[in-house]
Scaffold this motif. Structure first.
Motif, PDB file in Angstrom:
ATOM      1  N   ALA A  35       0.956  -1.261  -0.043  1.00 45.40           N
ATOM      2  CA  ALA A  35      -0.022  -0.098  -0.067  1.00 45.40           C
ATOM      3  C   ALA A  35       0.792   1.142  -0.092  1.00 45.40           C
ATOM      4  N   ALA A  36       1.922   1.451   0.659  1.00 48.61           N
ATOM      5  CA  ALA A  36       2.799   2.603   0.887  1.00 48.61           C
ATOM      6  C   ALA A  36       3.636   2.631  -0.538  1.00 48.61           C
ATOM      7  N   THR A  37       3.898   1.463  -1.156  1.00 50.07           N
ATOM      8  CA  THR A  37       4.647   1.696  -2.501  1.00 50.07           C
ATOM      9  C   THR A  37       3.671   2.093  -3.504  1.00 50.07           C
ATOM     10  N   MET A  38       2.106   1.889  -3.416  1.00 46.01           N
ATOM     11  CA  MET A  38       1.255   2.280  -4.492  1.00 46.01           C
ATOM     12  C   MET A  38       1.250   3.734  -4.318  1.00 46.01           C
ATOM     13  N   LEU A  39       0.995   4.207  -2.852  1.00 47.37           N
ATOM     14  CA  LEU A  39       0.684   5.489  -2.525  1.00 47.37           C
ATOM     15  C   LEU A  39       1.930   6.574  -2.945  1.00 47.37           C
ATOM     16  N   SER A  40       3.158   5.867  -2.925  1.00 48.71           N
ATOM     17  CA  SER A  40       4.474   6.410  -3.349  1.00 48.71           C
ATOM     18  C   SER A  40       4.550   6.634  -4.625  1.00 48.71           C
ATOM     19  N   LEU A  41       4.074   5.941  -5.493  1.00 53.67           N
ATOM     20  CA  LEU A  41       4.274   5.736  -7.078  1.00 53.67           C
ATOM     21  C   LEU A  41       3.098   7.107  -7.355  1.00 53.67           C
ATOM     22  N   GLN A  42       2.077   6.997  -6.892  1.00 50.87           N
ATOM     23  CA  GLN A  42       0.955   8.048  -7.012  1.00 50.87           C
ATOM     24  C   GLN A  42       1.763   9.518  -6.958  1.00 50.87           C
ATOM     25  N   ALA A  43       2.280   9.320  -5.708  1.00 53.55           N
ATOM     26  CA  ALA A  43       3.024  10.900  -5.577  1.00 53.55           C
ATOM     27  C   ALA A  43       4.089  11.286  -6.245  1.00 53.55           C
ATOM     28  N   ASP A  44       4.849  10.122  -6.843  1.00 54.53           N
ATOM     29  CA  ASP A  44       5.960  10.536  -7.828  1.00 54.53           C
ATOM     30  C   ASP A  44       5.285  10.763  -9.219  1.00 54.53           C
ATOM     31  N   THR A  45       4.438  10.212  -9.633  1.00 56.41           N
ATOM     32  CA  THR A  45       3.661  10.396 -11.032  1.00 56.41           C
ATOM     33  C   THR A  45       2.758  11.510 -11.079  1.00 56.41           C
ATOM     34  N   GLY A  46       2.052  11.503 -10.148  1.00 54.82           N
ATOM     35  CA  GLY A  46       1.037  12.408 -10.473  1.00 54.82           C
ATOM     36  C   GLY A  46       0.794  13.675  -9.496  1.00 54.82           C
ATOM     37  N   GLY A  47       1.790  13.651  -8.784  1.00 51.29           N
ATOM     38  CA  GLY A  47       1.861  14.870  -7.787  1.00 51.29           C
ATOM     39  C   GLY A  47       0.951  14.915  -6.721  1.00 51.29           C
ATOM     40  N   TRP A  48       0.409  13.675  -6.403  1.00 53.56           N
ATOM     41  CA  TRP A  48      -0.756  13.544  -5.571  1.00 53.56           C
ATOM     42  C   TRP A  48       0.162  13.479  -3.900  1.00 53.56           C
ATOM     43  N   GLU A  49      -0.589  13.997  -2.818  1.00 55.44           N
ATOM     44  CA  GLU A  49      -0.461  13.560  -1.581  1.00 55.44           C
ATOM     45  C   GLU A  49      -1.616  13.045  -0.685  1.00 55.44           C
ATOM     46  N   LEU A  50      -1.015  12.403   0.346  1.00 57.46           N
ATOM     47  CA  LEU A  50      -1.933  11.907   0.975  1.00 57.46           C
ATOM     48  C   LEU A  50      -2.787  12.823   2.035  1.00 57.46           C
ATOM     49  N   ALA A  51      -4.038  12.948   1.923  1.00 54.83           N
ATOM     50  CA  ALA A  51      -4.662  13.671   2.764  1.00 54.83           C
ATOM     51  C   ALA A  51      -5.555  13.143   3.851  1.00 54.83           C
ATOM     52  N   ARG A  52      -5.904  11.713   3.728  1.00 59.81           N
ATOM     53  CA  ARG A  52      -6.512  10.909   4.769  1.00 59.81           C
ATOM     54  C   ARG A  52      -6.310   9.635   4.502  1.00 59.81           C
TER      55      ARG A  52
END
Length: 79
Positions: A35-52
């Motif tokens: 799950a952490a890897t998936m969210l990390s990839l979202q942050a790297d490729t799309g500029g997303w950050e974790l809100a909740r």
């Protein structure tokens, strides 16, 4: 027993003020590392950050990702 494949789901990307929000559901049985890897990839490729992040008793994770609206030219979240 057959192994059924569980996939996460992404809700609609919504814009509110200066941010865009994307709800994401990570299925039970997904390891914390995966799950952490998936969210990390979202942050790297799309500029997303974790809100909740919500972890439910059944193991489902409900995640809200956000990014500045000015970054809307970047790709949306994907699994």
């Amino acid at each position: 027993m057959t192994r059924r494949e569980l996939r996460g789901t992404i809700g609609w990307v919504e814009a509110a003020g200066d941010y865009e929000f994307a709800p994401l559901r990570i299925p039970p049985g997904t390891s914390r590392t995966a799950a952490a890897t998936m969210l990390s990839l979202q942050a790297d490729t799309g500029g997303w950050e974790l809100a909740r992040l919500q972890l439910h008793a059944d193991g489902t994770r409900k995640v809200i990702l956000r990014r500045r609206s000015r970054l809307s030219y970047l790709p949306g979240p994907h699994l």
